[in-house]
Design a protein around this motif. Structure first.
Motif, PDB file in Angstrom:
ATOM      1  N   THR A  73     -10.739 -49.681 -25.111  1.00 52.21           N
ATOM      2  CA  THR A  73     -11.791 -50.414 -25.822  1.00 52.21           C
ATOM      3  C   THR A  73     -12.790 -49.466 -26.457  1.00 52.21           C
ATOM      4  OG1 THR A  73     -11.562 -52.171 -24.168  1.00 52.21           O
ATOM      5  CG2 THR A  73     -13.500 -52.258 -25.573  1.00 52.21           C
ATOM      6  N   THR A  82     -10.968 -47.474 -29.772  1.00 52.13           N
ATOM      7  CA  THR A  82     -10.587 -48.180 -30.991  1.00 52.13           C
ATOM      8  C   THR A  82     -11.693 -48.320 -32.034  1.00 52.13           C
ATOM      9  OG1 THR A  82      -8.945 -49.404 -29.710  1.00 52.13           O
ATOM     10  CG2 THR A  82      -9.505 -50.291 -31.869  1.00 52.13           C
ATOM     11  N   VAL A 133      -8.860 -54.460 -37.264  1.00 51.89           N
ATOM     12  CA  VAL A 133      -8.717 -54.688 -35.817  1.00 51.89           C
ATOM     13  C   VAL A 133      -7.472 -55.522 -35.542  1.00 51.89           C
ATOM     14  CG1 VAL A 133      -9.741 -55.807 -33.797  1.00 51.89           C
ATOM     15  CG2 VAL A 133     -11.183 -54.455 -35.319  1.00 51.89           C
ATOM     16  N   ALA A 164      -4.305 -54.468 -33.340  1.00 51.49           N
ATOM     17  CA  ALA A 164      -3.915 -55.310 -32.199  1.00 51.49           C
ATOM     18  C   ALA A 164      -2.441 -55.670 -32.274  1.00 51.49           C
ATOM     19  CB  ALA A 164      -4.773 -56.577 -32.169  1.00 51.49           C
ATOM     20  N   ASP A 219      -3.179 -45.733 -29.376  1.00 48.66           N
ATOM     21  CA  ASP A 219      -3.011 -46.898 -28.512  1.00 48.66           C
ATOM     22  C   ASP A 219      -1.684 -46.821 -27.746  1.00 48.66           C
ATOM     23  OD1 ASP A 219      -3.672 -50.014 -27.989  1.00 48.66           O
ATOM     24  OD2 ASP A 219      -1.541 -49.773 -28.410  1.00 48.66           O
ATOM     25  N   THR A 258      -3.998 -56.892 -24.262  1.00 49.00           N
ATOM     26  CA  THR A 258      -4.163 -56.737 -25.714  1.00 49.00           C
ATOM     27  C   THR A 258      -5.196 -57.714 -26.254  1.00 49.00           C
ATOM     28  OG1 THR A 258      -1.852 -56.006 -25.928  1.00 49.00           O
ATOM     29  CG2 THR A 258      -2.967 -56.724 -27.943  1.00 49.00           C
ATOM     30  N   TYR A 300      -8.771 -56.159 -27.764  1.00 52.06           N
ATOM     31  CA  TYR A 300      -9.066 -56.288 -29.194  1.00 52.06           C
ATOM     32  C   TYR A 300      -9.988 -57.464 -29.498  1.00 52.06           C
ATOM     33  CZ  TYR A 300      -6.055 -52.397 -29.749  1.00 52.06           C
ATOM     34  OH  TYR A 300      -5.533 -51.131 -29.657  1.00 52.06           O
TER      35      TYR A 300
END
Length: 318
Positions: free
Chosen positions: A45, A48, A64, A68, A150, A185, A189
């Protein structure tokens, strides 16, 4: 016939109860696995928003969303099947593969530190412009970079989750990991999307509300750019921390215990401090992991930057 129907209904009821119990078991196991991976989820978190920072507001949520989707694809199509197959047939390979990922994370974090310290950047000219003004190519590059990072974080999340449910049957492991992949996930996101849009929420509150609510909105507008900048820095530190931690745990599992034993010694030295011992122990582990990540990452950065210079020098002399 009625007796046969009643027996059939009884059988269906038994099957339904078994299915419900299985769902409960899967949910509980997924919850345990997700909790074990909570530290990496926080790092994911934090990392990103660094990739969204600087883009125009209308592109933030689409970016985003793309990251994701890439993250879910990483987990479901690549990491989950590979982790299940390796855990079933070649479990000893999981640790070395994860350590390669940790080295990549350490490299990424150390390279960002190198760029900050030297002012050199791989995209130096482009970074003179706001990220959002750099066009679709830059956006695609950012999404690719975020998805690669990621992948490593997701791999650690999934392996940690897998270790938590290693005794479950293969099918149960697959279902639990799928639940973890989707749930984490959405959580990560969803939070990232909320973070990057908080300034827009604040602007709307400031324009449409009065009193304390409007004041809070103005504080969000002025404060969120600073928060995003801080999160960008936290993201770099998180890559060093997670990468170093993967490497420390990996070498310990492979039989070289001294590095992680030293970290445990540091933790024990501060754990007895009243009221804050637990926090200090966590900080000791985190700092040690970050130092290891920075050291390993710095070696890789040096190799990556010296090799092109050496090739250039050889070409010049030729």
């Amino acid at each position: 016939m009625p007796g046969g129907l009643a027996a059939l209904l009884d059988d269906i009821a038994v099957l339904a109860k078994l299915a419900a119990a299985s769902v409960d078991d899967v949910g509980a196991a997924a919850g345990r696995a997700s909790a074990k991976a909570a530290g990496v989820v926080i790092d994911d978190t934090a990392v990103t928003p660094r990739y969204v920072h600087g883009f125009t507001p209308n592109r933030e949520l689409p970016i985003v969303r793309k990251i994701a989707v890439g993250s879910l694809r990483n987990k479901v199509l690549f990491i989950l099947p590979a982790a299940l197959l390796l855990s079933q047939f070649l479990p000893w390979l999981l640790t070395p593969i994860l350590m390669l990922g940790g080295t990549y994370l350490a490299f990424e974090g150390a390279e960002k530190v190198y760029e900050v310290l030297t002012g050199h950047s791989k995209v130096k000219e482009e970074e003179a412009l706001p990220a959002g003004a750099q066009g679709e190519d830059q956006e695609r590059a950012m999404v690719r970079g975020a998805t690669r990072t990621d992948f490593i974080l997701s791999a650690e999340i999934m392996v940690i989750a897998l270790n938590e449910v290693a005794d479950e049957p293969l099918l149960s492991r697959a279902i639990i990991l799928l639940v973890v992949a989707i749930g984490i996930t959405v959580l990560v996101y969803g939070v990232v999307g909320l973070i990057v849009k908080m300034d827009d929420i604040g602007l709307r509150l400031a324009q449409t509300r009065n009193g304390a609510v409007a004041t809070a909105g103005r504080l969000l507008v002025t404060g969120m750019p600073k928060v995003l900048s801080v999160l960008s820095t936290v993201g770099i530190v998180a890559m060093l921390w997670v990468g170093g931690h993967i490497l420390l745990v990996g070498v310990d599992e492979l039989g070289w215990h001294q590095p992680y034993d030293l970290v445990h010694t540091l933790e024990e030295a501060v754990h007895g401090v009243p009221a804050v011992g637990g926090v200090l122990a966590w900080l000791a582990n985190t700092l040690a992991s970050a130092v290891v990540g920075l050291a390993v990452g710095a070696v890789v950065v040096a190799l990556m930057h010296l090799r092109p210079k050496k090739a250039g020098a050889e070409a010049h002399h030729a």
